[in-house]
Design a protein around this motif. Structure first.
Motif, PDB file in Angstrom:
ATOM      1  N   GLY A 102       0.820  -1.214   0.000  1.00  0.00           N
ATOM      2  CA  GLY A 102       0.000   0.000   0.000  1.00  0.00           C
ATOM      3  C   GLY A 102       0.851   1.260   0.000  1.00  0.00           C
ATOM      4  N   ARG A 103       0.154   2.407  -0.080  1.00  0.00           N
ATOM      5  CA  ARG A 103       0.864   3.704  -0.104  1.00  0.00           C
ATOM      6  C   ARG A 103       1.734   3.866   1.136  1.00  0.00           C
ATOM      7  N   MET A 104       1.157   3.628   2.314  1.00  0.00           N
ATOM      8  CA  MET A 104       1.939   3.765   3.541  1.00  0.00           C
ATOM      9  C   MET A 104       2.920   2.610   3.701  1.00  0.00           C
ATOM     10  N   ASP A 129       0.915  -8.689   2.500  1.00  0.00           N
ATOM     11  CA  ASP A 129      -0.201  -7.881   2.004  1.00  0.00           C
ATOM     12  C   ASP A 129      -1.442  -8.784   1.923  1.00  0.00           C
ATOM     13  N   SER A 166      -3.023  -1.314   6.949  1.00  0.00           N
ATOM     14  CA  SER A 166      -3.821  -2.017   5.931  1.00  0.00           C
ATOM     15  C   SER A 166      -5.115  -1.246   5.676  1.00  0.00           C
ATOM     16  N   ALA A 203      -9.755  -4.792   7.970  1.00  0.00           N
ATOM     17  CA  ALA A 203      -8.855  -5.930   8.215  1.00  0.00           C
ATOM     18  C   ALA A 203      -7.970  -5.750   9.437  1.00  0.00           C
ATOM     19  N   ASN A 218      -5.880  -8.575  11.841  1.00  0.00           N
ATOM     20  CA  ASN A 218      -4.418  -8.632  11.694  1.00  0.00           C
ATOM     21  C   ASN A 218      -3.727  -8.462  13.045  1.00  0.00           C
ATOM     22  N   GLY A 227      -1.046   1.848  12.302  1.00  0.00           N
ATOM     23  CA  GLY A 227      -1.405   3.162  11.772  1.00  0.00           C
ATOM     24  C   GLY A 227      -2.755   3.170  11.090  1.00  0.00           C
ATOM     25  N   THR A 277      -6.653   3.162  10.289  1.00  0.00           N
ATOM     26  CA  THR A 277      -7.774   3.846  10.946  1.00  0.00           C
ATOM     27  C   THR A 277      -8.914   2.859  11.234  1.00  0.00           C
ATOM     28  N   ALA A 284      -1.541   4.648  16.524  1.00  0.00           N
ATOM     29  CA  ALA A 284      -1.457   6.104  16.368  1.00  0.00           C
ATOM     30  C   ALA A 284      -2.389   6.544  15.250  1.00  0.00           C
ATOM     31  N   PRO A 285      -3.383   7.390  15.553  1.00  0.00           N
ATOM     32  CA  PRO A 285      -4.235   7.915  14.487  1.00  0.00           C
ATOM     33  C   PRO A 285      -3.423   8.711  13.478  1.00  0.00           C
ATOM     34  N   ASN A 286      -2.314   9.293  13.932  1.00  0.00           N
ATOM     35  CA  ASN A 286      -1.474  10.083  13.029  1.00  0.00           C
ATOM     36  C   ASN A 286      -0.038  10.077  13.535  1.00  0.00           C
ATOM     37  N   PHE A 287       0.906   9.791  12.622  1.00  0.00           N
ATOM     38  CA  PHE A 287       2.315   9.728  13.009  1.00  0.00           C
ATOM     39  C   PHE A 287       3.075  11.006  12.665  1.00  0.00           C
ATOM     40  N   LYS A 321      -8.577   7.984  -0.413  1.00  0.00           N
ATOM     41  CA  LYS A 321      -8.830   7.566   0.970  1.00  0.00           C
ATOM     42  C   LYS A 321     -10.207   6.909   1.072  1.00  0.00           C
TER      43      LYS A 321
HETATM   44  N1  LIG Z   1      -1.558   6.788  11.344  1.00  0.00           N
HETATM   45  C1  LIG Z   1      -1.082   7.510  10.326  1.00  0.00           C
HETATM   46  O1  LIG Z   1      -0.232   8.401  10.501  1.00  0.00           O
HETATM   47  C2  LIG Z   1      -1.582   7.235   8.941  1.00  0.00           C
HETATM   48  C3  LIG Z   1      -2.593   6.334   8.771  1.00  0.00           C
HETATM   49  N2  LIG Z   1      -3.031   6.024   7.514  1.00  0.00           N
HETATM   50  C4  LIG Z   1      -4.024   4.974   7.436  1.00  0.00           C
HETATM   51  O2  LIG Z   1      -3.352   3.777   7.048  1.00  0.00           O
HETATM   52  C5  LIG Z   1      -4.234   2.936   6.313  1.00  0.00           C
HETATM   53  C6  LIG Z   1      -3.587   2.582   4.986  1.00  0.00           C
HETATM   54  O3  LIG Z   1      -3.501   3.725   4.183  1.00  0.00           O
HETATM   55  P1  LIG Z   1      -2.871   3.629   2.721  1.00  0.00           P
HETATM   56  O4  LIG Z   1      -1.530   2.982   2.778  1.00  0.00           O
HETATM   57  O5  LIG Z   1      -3.011   4.979   2.127  1.00  0.00           O
HETATM   58  O6  LIG Z   1      -3.904   2.634   2.025  1.00  0.00           O
HETATM   59  P2  LIG Z   1      -3.649   1.688   0.744  1.00  0.00           P
HETATM   60  O7  LIG Z   1      -4.992   1.308   0.249  1.00  0.00           O
HETATM   61  O8  LIG Z   1      -2.682   2.333  -0.190  1.00  0.00           O
HETATM   62  O9  LIG Z   1      -2.910   0.408   1.358  1.00  0.00           O
HETATM   63  C7  LIG Z   1      -3.540  -0.599   2.097  1.00  0.00           C
HETATM   64  C8  LIG Z   1      -2.815  -1.902   1.825  1.00  0.00           C
HETATM   65  O10 LIG Z   1      -3.340  -2.889   2.709  1.00  0.00           O
HETATM   66  C9  LIG Z   1      -3.493  -4.073   1.939  1.00  0.00           C
HETATM   67  N3  LIG Z   1      -4.458  -4.952   2.591  1.00  0.00           N
HETATM   68  C10 LIG Z   1      -5.807  -5.018   2.424  1.00  0.00           C
HETATM   69  N4  LIG Z   1      -6.314  -5.988   3.199  1.00  0.00           N
HETATM   70  C11 LIG Z   1      -5.271  -6.535   3.857  1.00  0.00           C
HETATM   71  C12 LIG Z   1      -5.154  -7.602   4.788  1.00  0.00           C
HETATM   72  N5  LIG Z   1      -6.231  -8.295   5.219  1.00  0.00           N
HETATM   73  N6  LIG Z   1      -3.932  -7.906   5.292  1.00  0.00           N
HETATM   74  C13 LIG Z   1      -2.838  -7.220   4.872  1.00  0.00           C
HETATM   75  N7  LIG Z   1      -2.883  -6.220   3.967  1.00  0.00           N
HETATM   76  C14 LIG Z   1      -4.087  -5.882   3.472  1.00  0.00           C
HETATM   77  C15 LIG Z   1      -3.937  -3.591   0.569  1.00  0.00           C
HETATM   78  O11 LIG Z   1      -3.751  -4.598  -0.419  1.00  0.00           O
HETATM   79  C16 LIG Z   1      -3.013  -2.402   0.388  1.00  0.00           C
HETATM   80  O12 LIG Z   1      -1.778  -2.793  -0.175  1.00  0.00           O
HETATM   81  C17 LIG Z   1      -5.536   3.706   6.211  1.00  0.00           C
HETATM   82  O13 LIG Z   1      -6.414   3.302   7.239  1.00  0.00           O
HETATM   83  C18 LIG Z   1      -5.103   5.151   6.409  1.00  0.00           C
HETATM   84  O14 LIG Z   1      -6.139   5.956   6.892  1.00  0.00           O
HETATM   85  C19 LIG Z   1      -2.497   6.611   6.414  1.00  0.00           C
HETATM   86  C20 LIG Z   1      -1.526   7.551   6.527  1.00  0.00           C
HETATM   87  C21 LIG Z   1      -0.981   7.940   7.817  1.00  0.00           C
END
Ligand SMILES: NC(=O)C1=CN([C@@H]2O[C@H](COP(=O)(O)OP(=O)(O)OC[C@H]3O[C@@H](n4cnc5c(N)ncnc54)[C@H](O)[C@@H]3O)[C@@H](O)[C@H]2O)C=CC1
Ligand SMILES: O=C(O)C1=N[C@H](C(=O)O)C[C@H](O)C1
Length: 246
Positions: A11-13, A34, A54, A58, A62, A76, A78, A103-106, A137
């Motif tokens: 994923g992106r993060m 993943d 993720s 999920a 996890n 990380g 949500t 952490a809701p936000n890092f 998002k």
């Molecule tokens: N706490 C923080 O500072 C931040 C939190 N987030 C949160 O992190 C989460 C992910 O964000 P993004 O990376 O942008 O989303 P994304 O959609 O780009 O990545 C999610 C990844 O999780 C994978 N995935 C889906 N189901 C799964 C499973 N059962 N087991 C393992 N992997 C699985 C997907 O295939 C994908 O590669 C979101 O909830 C977002 O809100 C995002 C940025 C910062």
């Protein structure tokens, strides 16, 4: 060396976390997992800390699988509610010494924005939150905005403040979601990454506290800090603020 596995690694993060761990001193990348891959491959034999980014649907399962395996977890993703966290707390009772950190936000800017907003809350009659994100998002409002709303509401309640004034008579949805009495508005716009504004108002004055994460690299120092701190605080804990000197 801290051996770190990453869940949601494609994923992106997840991709940013993989790169950050590879470049971090005294850390080495263990497994990357993943969707559809076997999370039980992560065990204390190959991993000290698992980082989970993720999807909200999920993340709980996890985290439960990782706790069952016996590794520390940094989360990380949500979508965490008190009910979900209670399930993890119950699981952790079977694993004394293990830590799950959410952490809701890092990003330091956003953690500080929420901290300053909680300080300001009792001085203003009105407060609203606007969160602005990229259009890919999947959840709205953001986990950060929900967390901020809870913090503002708690600060207002502790100060014995009345409800926020609002004489809206008709609302087709334009007033946003009401979270603990705080209106939260979500914007999704191509070009944005992750942004939050906390607006406060009194008669004749306004305070706006704004944090901008222009790039996902902004989250990485916080993620690495949480990985380094894993295990220092057993049980479930929430929020990067507890690791800062605030
Ligand atoms: N706490 C923080 O500072 C931040 C939190 N987030 C949160 O992190 C989460 C992910 O964000 P993004 O990376 O942008 O989303 P994304 O959609 O780009 O990545 C999610 C990844 O999780 C994978 N995935 C889906 N189901 C799964 C499973 N059962 N087991 C393992 N992997 C699985 C997907 O295939 C994908 O590669 C979101 O909830 C977002 O809100 C995002 C940025 C910062
Ligand atoms: O999905 C995102 O991008 C982000 N999600 C988190 C949230 O919902 O608060 C953290 C940050 O805002 C980026």
């Amino acid at each position: 060396m801290i051996r770190v596995s990453v869940i949601g690694a494609k994923g992106r993060m997840g991709q940013h976390v993989v790169a950050a761990v590879r470049n971090a001193k005294y850390m080495e990348l263990a497994l990357t997992i993943d969707a559809g891959e076997d999370i039980t491959a992560i065990t204390p034999e190959n991993t000290d800390v698992a980082v989970e980014f993720s999807v909200p649907s999920a993340s709980l399962e996890n985290v439960r699988a990782l706790v069952k395996s016996g590794v520390h977890v940094v989360v990380g993703t949500t979508g965490w509610t008190e009910e979900k966290m209670d399930i993890v707390r119950a699981d952790l009772k079977e694993h004394p010494g293990l830590s799950v950190f959410i952490a809701p936000n890092f990003a330091i800017s956003t953690v500080l924005a929420e901290y300053f907003a909680a300080q300001a809350a009792k001085y203003f009659e009105s407060a609203e939150i606007v969160e602005l994100h990229h259009p890919d998002k999947v959840d709205a409002p953001s986990g950060t905005a929900l967390h901020t709303a809870h913090a503002l509401a708690a600060a207002r309640q502790a100060a014995g403040m009345p409800n926020i004034p609002d004489n809206t008579q008709t609302d087709g949805g334009s007033r946003g979601q009401v979270v603990d009495g705080i209106h939260v508005h979500a914007v999704r716009l191509r070009g944005l990454n992750a942004h939050e504004e906390i607006l406060f108002g009194n008669a004749g004055e306004q305070l706006v506290i704004r944090a901008d994460s222009f790039d996902r690299t902004s989250f990485m120092p916080g993620v690495l800090l949480a990985v380094r701190k894993a295990g220092t605080r057993a049980g479930l804990s929430v929020g990067l603020d507890q690791y800062l000197d605030l």
